[in-house]
Design a protein around this motif. Sequence first.
Motif, PDB file in Angstrom:
ATOM      1  N   ALA A  40     -12.674   3.200   7.308  1.00  7.58           N
ATOM      2  CA  ALA A  40     -12.094   2.435   6.466  1.00  7.58           C
ATOM      3  C   ALA A  40     -11.573   3.267   5.243  1.00  7.58           C
ATOM      4  CB  ALA A  40     -13.044   1.510   5.839  1.00  7.58           C
ATOM      5  N   LEU A  41     -12.210   4.444   5.007  1.00 10.10           N
ATOM      6  CA  LEU A  41     -11.593   5.451   4.014  1.00 10.10           C
ATOM      7  C   LEU A  41     -10.305   5.927   4.261  1.00 10.10           C
ATOM      8  CD1 LEU A  41     -12.453   6.800   1.175  1.00 10.10           C
ATOM      9  CD2 LEU A  41     -13.555   8.383   2.295  1.00 10.10           C
ATOM     10  N   ALA A  42     -10.048   6.357   5.746  1.00 12.33           N
ATOM     11  CA  ALA A  42      -8.870   7.231   6.127  1.00 12.33           C
ATOM     12  C   ALA A  42      -7.833   5.841   6.038  1.00 12.33           C
ATOM     13  CB  ALA A  42      -8.996   7.176   7.575  1.00 12.33           C
ATOM     14  N   LEU A  97       1.035   7.484   0.833  1.00 14.86           N
ATOM     15  CA  LEU A  97       0.332   7.993   1.866  1.00 14.86           C
ATOM     16  C   LEU A  97      -1.039   7.273   1.748  1.00 14.86           C
ATOM     17  CD1 LEU A  97       0.767  11.715   2.208  1.00 14.86           C
ATOM     18  CD2 LEU A  97       1.843   9.894   3.425  1.00 14.86           C
ATOM     19  N   THR A  98      -1.666   7.066   2.852  1.00 15.21           N
ATOM     20  CA  THR A  98      -3.355   6.812   2.851  1.00 15.21           C
ATOM     21  C   THR A  98      -4.083   7.976   2.946  1.00 15.21           C
ATOM     22  OG1 THR A  98      -3.299   7.014   5.362  1.00 15.21           O
ATOM     23  CG2 THR A  98      -2.729   4.591   4.210  1.00 15.21           C
ATOM     24  N   VAL A  99      -5.396   7.797   2.762  1.00 14.82           N
ATOM     25  CA  VAL A  99      -6.327   9.153   2.804  1.00 14.82           C
ATOM     26  C   VAL A  99      -6.086   9.686   4.066  1.00 14.82           C
ATOM     27  CG1 VAL A  99      -8.523   9.945   2.555  1.00 14.82           C
ATOM     28  CG2 VAL A  99      -7.902   8.156   1.229  1.00 14.82           C
ATOM     29  N   GLY A 100      -6.118   9.086   5.220  1.00 19.55           N
ATOM     30  CA  GLY A 100      -5.951   9.746   6.448  1.00 19.55           C
ATOM     31  C   GLY A 100      -4.493  10.481   6.596  1.00 19.55           C
ATOM     32  N   GLY A 101      -3.419   9.623   5.931  1.00 23.84           N
ATOM     33  CA  GLY A 101      -1.958  10.359   5.994  1.00 23.84           C
ATOM     34  C   GLY A 101      -1.928  11.622   5.121  1.00 23.84           C
ATOM     35  N   PHE A 102      -2.846  11.623   4.064  1.00 26.28           N
ATOM     36  CA  PHE A 102      -2.836  12.714   3.362  1.00 26.28           C
ATOM     37  C   PHE A 102      -3.407  13.951   3.995  1.00 26.28           C
ATOM     38  CE2 PHE A 102      -4.994  14.505  -0.872  1.00 26.28           C
ATOM     39  CZ  PHE A 102      -3.941  15.326  -1.067  1.00 26.28           C
ATOM     40  N   ARG A 103      -4.554  13.692   4.566  1.00 27.35           N
ATOM     41  CA  ARG A 103      -5.085  14.666   5.426  1.00 27.35           C
ATOM     42  C   ARG A 103      -3.921  15.314   6.410  1.00 27.35           C
ATOM     43  NH1 ARG A 103      -6.363  14.967  10.635  1.00 27.35           N
ATOM     44  NH2 ARG A 103      -8.040  16.675  11.216  1.00 27.35           N
ATOM     45  N   ASP A 104      -3.353  14.511   7.184  1.00 28.30           N
ATOM     46  CA  ASP A 104      -2.316  14.970   8.173  1.00 28.30           C
ATOM     47  C   ASP A 104      -1.457  15.713   7.234  1.00 28.30           C
ATOM     48  OD1 ASP A 104      -3.659  13.854  10.117  1.00 28.30           O
ATOM     49  OD2 ASP A 104      -2.332  12.253  10.050  1.00 28.30           O
ATOM     50  N   VAL A 147      -6.747  24.344   4.659  1.00 27.56           N
ATOM     51  CA  VAL A 147      -5.993  23.818   3.698  1.00 27.56           C
ATOM     52  C   VAL A 147      -6.422  24.620   2.403  1.00 27.56           C
ATOM     53  CG1 VAL A 147      -5.664  21.731   2.064  1.00 27.56           C
ATOM     54  CG2 VAL A 147      -5.915  21.485   4.848  1.00 27.56           C
ATOM     55  N   ALA A 148      -7.667  25.073   2.026  1.00 28.55           N
ATOM     56  CA  ALA A 148      -7.935  25.723   0.862  1.00 28.55           C
ATOM     57  C   ALA A 148      -7.304  26.881   1.038  1.00 28.55           C
ATOM     58  CB  ALA A 148      -9.407  25.931   0.931  1.00 28.55           C
TER      59      ALA A 148
END
Length: 454
Positions: free
Chosen positions: A50-52, A91-98, A135-136
């Motif tokens: 749901a968060l993604a 973006l969504t949170v999931g899209g942001f990850r990608d 990412v870091a």
Amino acid sequence: MPFAQTIGGTRYVFDDLKTLLARATPLRSGDVLAGIAASSAAERIAAQRALADLPLVHFLTGTVIAYEADEVTRLILDRHDAAAFAPVRSLTVGGFRDWLLAAEPAAVTALAPGLTPEMVAAVSKIMRVSDLIQVAAKCRVVTRFRNTIGLPGTLSIRLQPNHPTDDPRGVTASVLDGLLLGAGDAVIGVNPATDNIDAVMRLLDLLDTVRDRFAIPTQSCVLSHVTTTMLAMERGAPVDLVFQSIGGTEATNAAFGVSLSLLREARDQALSLKRGTLGSNVMYFETGQGSALSAEAHHGVDQQTLEARAYAVAREFSPLLVNSVVGFIGPEYLFDGKQILRAGLEDHFCGKLLGLPMGVDVCYTNHAEADQDDMDTLLTCLAVAGVTYVMGVPGADDVMLAYQSTSFHDGLTARAMLGRRAAPEFEEWLARMDIGMDAERIPARLSPALIGLA
């Protein structure tokens, strides 16, 4: 606004944003203690899914603590930079990850002013350890006072010469030990055994005398309460950096005896001394998952999200150094080595993504289900992730604070394994002092120039 997700025929409903974030958090004992953790792995996965799917823009209108009730929330929203946020706004949170995994370092670094702590906390919750590291490592954060910290390819070390009675001989012996093993470029920083102003001033004078006598291009700090440091400055003490522990809510900071206005006053006072030679980053902050819960100031928000909110407080004051004392608060909040590993990498990721010069105290308390092997693993992961600095403690055992951290030798090992260097000005000083840094000269022999300190 409720959020829902169906997993295996079961529909899970999360009443609000803070509940969704809490349930999506990888398991840790502090959230269980607070009664906000997911009740099962299935519920956690449902929350993460749901968060993604949640749009990032939701975090600009939905808050975990009300704007009217908390000055940290007001700081976060009032300082948000819409232009910096624009590249990921859709973006969504999931899209942001990608996006983060694919983006170039410059693009990731430029995002910092446009991100809120809740955004970076959210994306960290759906990332694997390898994602957090990758990412870091892209984030570039450079700060300066008497040297340059955070350059690519460097790993700095805080020389932590604590002593249970603040004995000048004991502190000096630890300083010598650390300098001979290449530590101290982040800061030579003592946690005083008491917050007594006279004791603090004696330590400040001692550290400054050593630094000045040998022209060491670094900074010193006595990690007293900010009000004690302010009093020391009023009395003419040689204060380089102002230290303070901070948290992610107004109430947590009140429990620490500080507010945003007090921190601004302290920073202005330190800047007026003009002691930096290369830069004016004069603040040093420490944080840690669980501090808000231990102060009963968490508002039902999970400890990792609150930790990220503490970084918004730190960011406001352009610090030279920030570090998460990740395992220091105890197993009530991070139970074992696995939880400490995950939390340390989350903290580093979130701090760097928000634009902070992020270090981690790779540590644990003696009653935690962890050992030095766990710390070796976390230290190696953090070094690969480009951590700005780590701690250097004699023998990895802090005899004043009574916890386990990383030794001077551990820092050298991390540098050697990954080809990391000290801050360039400090490395030049080591060469001038004939203190060895290469494999043939470790442990370093006693430099003739430092014999007078021994």
